[in-house]
Design a protein around this motif. Structure first.
Motif, PDB file in Angstrom:
ATOM      1  N   ASP A 491       0.819  -1.209   0.000  1.00 20.37           N
ATOM      2  CA  ASP A 491       0.000   0.000   0.000  1.00 20.37           C
ATOM      3  C   ASP A 491       0.855   1.262   0.000  1.00 20.37           C
ATOM      4  O   ASP A 491       0.493   2.275  -0.615  1.00 20.37           O
ATOM      5  CB  ASP A 491      -0.932  -0.011   1.215  1.00 20.37           C
ATOM      6  CG  ASP A 491      -1.962  -1.125   1.136  1.00 20.37           C
ATOM      7  OD1 ASP A 491      -2.091  -1.730   0.057  1.00 20.37           O
ATOM      8  OD2 ASP A 491      -2.631  -1.396   2.157  1.00 20.37           O
ATOM      9  N   LYS A 492       1.995   1.244   0.697  1.00 23.37           N
ATOM     10  CA  LYS A 492       2.864   2.420   0.711  1.00 23.37           C
ATOM     11  C   LYS A 492       3.462   2.688  -0.675  1.00 23.37           C
ATOM     12  O   LYS A 492       3.614   3.851  -1.079  1.00 23.37           O
ATOM     13  CB  LYS A 492       3.972   2.239   1.757  1.00 23.37           C
ATOM     14  CG  LYS A 492       3.513   2.429   3.198  1.00 23.37           C
ATOM     15  CD  LYS A 492       4.667   2.243   4.158  1.00 23.37           C
ATOM     16  CE  LYS A 492       4.251   2.539   5.592  1.00 23.37           C
ATOM     17  NZ  LYS A 492       3.988   3.977   5.808  1.00 23.37           N
ATOM     18  N   ILE A 493       3.805   1.627  -1.393  1.00 21.60           N
ATOM     19  CA  ILE A 493       4.337   1.817  -2.746  1.00 21.60           C
ATOM     20  C   ILE A 493       3.232   2.246  -3.698  1.00 21.60           C
ATOM     21  O   ILE A 493       3.428   3.139  -4.540  1.00 21.60           O
ATOM     22  CB  ILE A 493       5.028   0.526  -3.222  1.00 21.60           C
ATOM     23  CG1 ILE A 493       6.267   0.250  -2.383  1.00 21.60           C
ATOM     24  CG2 ILE A 493       5.392   0.633  -4.702  1.00 21.60           C
ATOM     25  CD1 ILE A 493       7.013  -1.013  -2.786  1.00 21.60           C
ATOM     26  N   MET A 494       2.059   1.638  -3.594  1.00 17.37           N
ATOM     27  CA  MET A 494       0.952   1.984  -4.487  1.00 17.37           C
ATOM     28  C   MET A 494       0.494   3.422  -4.282  1.00 17.37           C
ATOM     29  O   MET A 494      -0.073   4.029  -5.200  1.00 17.37           O
ATOM     30  CB  MET A 494      -0.212   1.020  -4.278  1.00 17.37           C
ATOM     31  CG  MET A 494       0.032  -0.376  -4.829  1.00 17.37           C
ATOM     32  SD  MET A 494      -1.347  -1.498  -4.496  1.00 17.37           S
ATOM     33  CE  MET A 494      -2.699  -0.594  -5.236  1.00 17.37           C
ATOM     34  N   ALA A 495       0.706   3.967  -3.077  1.00 18.39           N
ATOM     35  CA  ALA A 495       0.327   5.358  -2.836  1.00 18.39           C
ATOM     36  C   ALA A 495       1.213   6.337  -3.595  1.00 18.39           C
ATOM     37  O   ALA A 495       0.809   7.482  -3.844  1.00 18.39           O
ATOM     38  CB  ALA A 495       0.388   5.655  -1.335  1.00 18.39           C
ATOM     39  N   LYS A 496       2.414   5.887  -3.990  1.00 17.66           N
ATOM     40  CA  LYS A 496       3.358   6.780  -4.675  1.00 17.66           C
ATOM     41  C   LYS A 496       3.587   6.405  -6.138  1.00 17.66           C
ATOM     42  O   LYS A 496       4.122   7.218  -6.896  1.00 17.66           O
ATOM     43  CB  LYS A 496       4.707   6.753  -3.948  1.00 17.66           C
ATOM     44  CG  LYS A 496       4.668   7.244  -2.503  1.00 17.66           C
ATOM     45  CD  LYS A 496       4.368   8.730  -2.439  1.00 17.66           C
ATOM     46  CE  LYS A 496       4.430   9.250  -1.009  1.00 17.66           C
ATOM     47  NZ  LYS A 496       5.809   9.205  -0.465  1.00 17.66           N
ATOM     48  N   ALA A 497       3.224   5.207  -6.548  1.00 23.13           N
ATOM     49  CA  ALA A 497       3.492   4.750  -7.913  1.00 23.13           C
ATOM     50  C   ALA A 497       2.263   4.039  -8.463  1.00 23.13           C
ATOM     51  O   ALA A 497       1.522   3.383  -7.717  1.00 23.13           O
ATOM     52  CB  ALA A 497       4.707   3.815  -7.938  1.00 23.13           C
ATOM     53  N   ASP A 498       2.060   4.163  -9.762  1.00 21.69           N
ATOM     54  CA  ASP A 498       0.950   3.511 -10.447  1.00 21.69           C
ATOM     55  C   ASP A 498       1.337   2.063 -10.739  1.00 21.69           C
ATOM     56  O   ASP A 498       1.722   1.697 -11.847  1.00 21.69           O
ATOM     57  CB  ASP A 498       0.615   4.252 -11.741  1.00 21.69           C
ATOM     58  CG  ASP A 498      -0.606   3.679 -12.437  1.00 21.69           C
ATOM     59  OD1 ASP A 498      -1.340   2.912 -11.788  1.00 21.69           O
ATOM     60  OD2 ASP A 498      -0.811   3.992 -13.622  1.00 21.69           O
ATOM     61  N   TRP A 499       1.243   1.243  -9.700  1.00 23.99           N
ATOM     62  CA  TRP A 499       1.683  -0.150  -9.785  1.00 23.99           C
ATOM     63  C   TRP A 499       0.760  -1.003  -8.931  1.00 23.99           C
ATOM     64  O   TRP A 499       0.215  -0.540  -7.919  1.00 23.99           O
ATOM     65  CB  TRP A 499       3.125  -0.262  -9.296  1.00 23.99           C
ATOM     66  CG  TRP A 499       3.674  -1.654  -9.281  1.00 23.99           C
ATOM     67  CD1 TRP A 499       4.051  -2.408 -10.351  1.00 23.99           C
ATOM     68  CD2 TRP A 499       3.922  -2.468  -8.124  1.00 23.99           C
ATOM     69  NE1 TRP A 499       4.515  -3.632  -9.937  1.00 23.99           N
ATOM     70  CE2 TRP A 499       4.443  -3.692  -8.570  1.00 23.99           C
ATOM     71  CE3 TRP A 499       3.731  -2.273  -6.751  1.00 23.99           C
ATOM     72  CZ2 TRP A 499       4.803  -4.726  -7.699  1.00 23.99           C
ATOM     73  CZ3 TRP A 499       4.085  -3.297  -5.884  1.00 23.99           C
ATOM     74  CH2 TRP A 499       4.612  -4.501  -6.361  1.00 23.99           C
ATOM     75  N   ASN A 500       0.556  -2.233  -9.364  1.00 24.76           N
ATOM     76  CA  ASN A 500      -0.332  -3.125  -8.629  1.00 24.76           C
ATOM     77  C   ASN A 500       0.201  -4.539  -8.709  1.00 24.76           C
ATOM     78  O   ASN A 500       1.114  -4.841  -9.477  1.00 24.76           O
ATOM     79  CB  ASN A 500      -1.761  -3.061  -9.179  1.00 24.76           C
ATOM     80  CG  ASN A 500      -2.791  -3.443  -8.135  1.00 24.76           C
ATOM     81  OD1 ASN A 500      -2.479  -4.110  -7.156  1.00 24.76           O
ATOM     82  ND2 ASN A 500      -4.020  -3.011  -8.339  1.00 24.76           N
ATOM     83  N   ILE A 501      -0.385  -5.399  -7.914  1.00 22.63           N
ATOM     84  CA  ILE A 501       0.009  -6.803  -7.831  1.00 22.63           C
ATOM     85  C   ILE A 501      -1.177  -7.661  -8.260  1.00 22.63           C
ATOM     86  O   ILE A 501      -2.316  -7.409  -7.839  1.00 22.63           O
ATOM     87  CB  ILE A 501       0.451  -7.170  -6.397  1.00 22.63           C
ATOM     88  CG1 ILE A 501       1.755  -6.449  -6.053  1.00 22.63           C
ATOM     89  CG2 ILE A 501       0.637  -8.673  -6.249  1.00 22.63           C
ATOM     90  CD1 ILE A 501       2.204  -6.675  -4.619  1.00 22.63           C
TER      91      ILE A 501
END
Length: 581
Positions: A491-501
């Motif tokens: 969630d911390k990465i998704m808050a800063k980058a347009d990326w998903n799993i």
């Protein structure tokens, strides 16, 4: 006696009509009751009718009529239940289509949970339980284009859908595999992208190096991880184009050389080779039994290496049991022996190759990780095509088959004794202060906060490498239960980058790997009884006399004994009956 009440009731209706301005010309209908004589006569007629029915039809026929009537009731009730389930399924499908409108990537619009009531909480993860066998279709796969490849207009799995859920079986409970549509191996290889995927935001990722790491905080990880401070941890979540983060192996000139988790020089040269695809696993502390992959194509056997990391304890056992072949191979697995393992916990040591494969294999494009207890039963190319290339994803992992809330997962770990309760509580409380909340529908299209992390499929690009680095740092700082820290890092990465799993269903994971027990559980299991068919002795077989119902037992045997005749079979010492024993 009945006239009084009827008169009063008529008067009351009349008064209402007068109050509303209506005339009293309309007469109120009078209720006429049947006399007791008529009721008595009808009951007597019914009593006369019952014996007539019984005489005409017979008791058995009446019973059959009743059974037919009950069967009709059951059929009507069953059809009502099926219609109700169809309505619920259509509602769930409508929710999926509604969410898919706002999503451009196919792996976000594929499956979304239906709603399920829970008496304990109203907006928690239990309200969003995902049924593994619900019917859903893939997106228009023919529209997916892999860079540098030409594709046919029709995809082999475009019209694939899950079959209806199997009927309930009380003898078979728990998670089960579900059908998955794989492309043929040759077509799957053709779907491999010619160029690496674009990494959002992060383009240059380097790793912290420190020959003398020191701990400045009470809970700052380990020497192998470099003791990152809380300030450094906070900075690592500030996603930028160029980043330097802690990612294990802080000592030594390169990973695997004088870093703790040391690998022989010959093996290091092998690990530095370029490979499109690898499969990796690990067994530390002699904790599992090596499982051989199955259904691997000749193309994968030639081009995809299989690496199994073990420690010295496991190596000793394999050599003593004559399992380890010459050339450090066990079947398809190339055995890599690790020396100077940094942790006392074997499970924590296993997290190093699991999460830091990109550091051990610096020149690999795609990797499939499976835990040591898993048996791979599908070709690696087919797995990559199904869960990465077809979904336009760079990281894929299955969600837990039952739990998708971190707080519930923490309680389950405590109940099962997976780790000390105090350590789990401290980690969860730390995340709670950082903003971790129970899973709810507000997180859609994210379908779960708890992965089943025994299988990871990934492309080695900067954003996925950063994710696994930060995930490992949480495992190094807190407990080794990586399910607890997964969603916080994501969630911390998704808050800063347009990326998903791509979090696919656990029943799909169980389609390409078979889960076995750990070694300690297998050793405690009693061996299965031998499948030997025993025959009864001749004397016992001949003493059994079956008498038909309604007939007397024959006294022939008694007469034969009186006459001195014996009809026993003579069996030699080497006969088949003696051999059966």
């Amino acid at each position: 006696m009945t006239g009084g009440p009827l008169g009063l009731r008529t008067g009351s209706y009349g008064s209402l009509q007068q109050q509303n301005g209506f005339s009293n010309y309309q007469s109120t209908p009078v209720l006429v009751r049947k006399s007791s004589k008529l009721l008595l006569s009808s009951s007597r007629e019914k009593e006369k009718l019952r014996p007539l029915l019984c005489r005409f039809f017979g008791r058995r026929k009446v019973a059959m009529l009743l059974l037919v009537f009950l069967a009709l009731l059951v059929f009507v009730f069953g059809s009502f239940t099926v219609n109700k389930e169809n309505v619920n399924l259509s509602i769930t499908h409508h929710i999926e289509n509604f969410i898919a409108v706002g999503e451009e990537t196919s792996f976000n619009s594929r499956t979304f949970p239906g709603m399920k009531k829970n008496s304990s909480r109203s907006d928690t993860s239990s309200d969003l339980f995902l049924r593994h066998h619900q019917r859903h279709f893939h997106p228009k796969l023919s529209t997916i284009r892999v860079p540098g490849k030409t594709h046919p207009s029709f995809h082999h799995c475009e019209k694939f859908a899950f079959p209806p859920p199997p009927p309930a079986n009380p003898k078979r409970i728990g998670p089960r595999p579900c059908p998955v549509c794989y492309l043929p191996v040759e077509q799957a290889v053709d779907m491999m992208p010619s160029f690496p995927s674009v990494s959002p935001v992060v383009q240059n990722l380097t790793y912290m190096h420190d020959e003398n790491p020191t701990s400045t905080e009470l809970f700052g990880g380990s020497e192998f991880g470099g003791y990152p401070t809380l300030k450094q941890r906070e900075d690592s979540f500030d996603i930028k184009e160029s980043m330097t983060v802690h990612c294990g192996f802080v000592k030594g000139s390169k990973p695997g050389y004088q870093t703790g988790f040391d690998i022989d020089e010959a093996d290091l040269k092998e690990l530095e080779q370029f490979h499109e695809v690898i499969v990796a696993s690990a067994i530390f502390g002699n904790y599992d039994i090596v499982q051989q992959p199955k259904n691997v194509s000749d193309l994968a056997r030639k081009n995809v290496p299989f690496y199994m990391f073990i420690d010295e304890e496991t190596e000793t056992y394999l050599k003593n049991s004559s399992v380890l072949e010459s050339g450090n191979r066990i079947g398809l697995w190339r055995i890599i022996v690790v020396h100077n393992i940094p942790y006392n916990d074997s499970r924590r040591n296993g997290k190093i190759p699991k999460l830091l494969l990109h550091r051990i294999f610096p020149n690999v494009r795609y990797s499939i990780w499976i835990d040591g207890k898993l048996e791979l039963v599908v070709d690696p190319y087919q797995i990559l095509e199904r869960f990465l290339w077809r979904e336009n994803a760079t990281f894929a992992i299955s969600r837990h088959y039952r739990r998708y809330d971190v707080f519930e997962e923490a309680e389950a770990n405590k109940a099962a004794g997976k780790y000390t309760n105090a350590s789990i509580d401290k980690q969860i409380e730390f995340y709670r202060k950082e903003g971790l909340k129970p899973y709810s529908k507000a997180k859609l299209p994210i379908t779960s906060d708890v992965p089943e992390g025994c299988a990871i499929i990934r492309e080695h690009i900067p954003i996925t490498n950063l994710f696994t680095c930060l995930w490992f740092n949480e495992v190094d700082r807190f407990t080794s239960r990586d399910q607890l820290s997964f969603s916080m890092v994501r969630d911390k990465i998704m808050a800063k980058a347009d990326w998903n799993i791509n979090m696919f269903e656990d029943c799909e994971r169980r389609n390409f790997v078979i889960q076995t027990y750990h070694r300690d559980v297998l050793e405690q299991m009693p061996p299965p009884p031998p499948a030997v068919r025993l025959f009864k002795p001749v004397s016992m077989r001949e003493n059994i006399v079956r008498t038909p119902i309604g007939k007397k037992a024959s006294t022939r045997r008694g007469r034969e004994r009186k006459s001195g005749s014996k009809r026993h079979r003579k069996v030699n010492a080497g006969g088949r009956y003696n051999n059966s024993f």
